[in-house]
Design an enzyme around this catalytic site. Structure first.
Site, PDB file in Angstrom:
ATOM      1  N   GLY A  50       1.717   7.137  -8.228  1.00  0.00           N
ATOM      2  CA  GLY A  50       1.152   5.806  -8.078  1.00  0.00           C
ATOM      3  C   GLY A  50       0.076   5.585  -9.115  1.00  0.00           C
ATOM      4  N   TYR A  51      -1.186   5.570  -8.692  1.00  0.00           N
ATOM      5  CA  TYR A  51      -2.321   5.328  -9.586  1.00  0.00           C
ATOM      6  C   TYR A  51      -2.166   3.989 -10.294  1.00  0.00           C
ATOM      7  CZ  TYR A  51      -3.389  10.324  -9.025  1.00  0.00           C
ATOM      8  OH  TYR A  51      -3.668  11.563  -8.524  1.00  0.00           O
ATOM      9  N   HIS A  52      -1.857   2.970  -9.539  1.00  0.00           N
ATOM     10  CA  HIS A  52      -1.768   1.646 -10.144  1.00  0.00           C
ATOM     11  C   HIS A  52      -1.851   0.571  -9.062  1.00  0.00           C
ATOM     12  CE1 HIS A  52       2.510   2.622  -9.196  1.00  0.00           C
ATOM     13  NE2 HIS A  52       2.439   1.408  -8.684  1.00  0.00           N
ATOM     14  N   SER A  53      -1.976  -0.655  -9.541  1.00  0.00           N
ATOM     15  CA  SER A  53      -1.882  -1.824  -8.672  1.00  0.00           C
ATOM     16  C   SER A  53      -0.832  -2.737  -9.289  1.00  0.00           C
ATOM     17  CB  SER A  53      -3.236  -2.523  -8.638  1.00  0.00           C
ATOM     18  OG  SER A  53      -3.105  -3.809  -8.089  1.00  0.00           O
TER      19      SER A  53
END
Ligand code: T46
Length: 142
Positions: A50-53
């Site tokens: 992930g590590y995102h928006s």
């Protein structure tokens, strides 16, 4: 729950004799038109993804086998949601930062998304995210 997230109760048809069936239909269990479906599986338990928006994407995450933890946060709130039952979906709306971790062996995360894949919809730089999300969620709270 963190703003722009919520749990969705799913209702499978349970049948001890024939087995179970879990329907997921747009504008019913899934609160948007479904434009894309993908699965995340065979993830090593030490891996964090992930590590995102997303700027403008809505998604529902359902762990249809095993267990995974989803960290969702905004500049103002943070929560770790354990998805360990295929009877609960996690809705994640726009501008929520997400990280997925603690994947159990054999876990399968099913994701239903409101839009086709678009690399330009991702915010992967956390500092850039914080600046944009601060304004977004400040307005959101009004
Ligand atoms: C999200 C979380 C929950 C595609 O080509 N099409 C797709 O629809 C997707 C989702 C990914 N990809 C490619 C892009 C990368 O080369 O698959 C590779 C892995 O994607 P990514 O590193 O973005 O995977 P995650 O697990 O970090 O994030 C994914 C979704 O991308 C994201 O939207 O919310 O799952």
């Amino acid at each position: 729950m963190v703003s722009n997230t919520r749990l969705i109760k799913l209702s499978p048809f349970m049948d001890k004799k024939y087995g179970d069936l879990l329907p997921l239909e747009e504008m019913k269990e899934i609160p948007f038109p479904i434009r894309r479906v993908y699965c995340i599986y065979d993830v090593p338990s030490s891996m964090r993804r992930g590590y995102h928006s997303h700027i403008d994407l809505e998604q529902v995450l359902v762990c249809i086998q095993g267990q995974v933890t989803i960290m969702v946060k905004t500049p103002f709130e943070e929560e770790n949601v354990v998805l360990g039952s295929r009877y609960t979906g996690l809705y994640v709306g726009p501008m929520v930062w997400r990280e997925m971790y603690d994947f159990s062996k054999d876990s399968v995360l099913l994701v239903l998304a409101s839009k086709p894949y678009d690399v330009d919809d991702y915010i992967r730089d956390y500092n850039a995210y914080k600046r944009l999300a601060y304004d977004y969620f400040s307005d959101y709270a009004k």
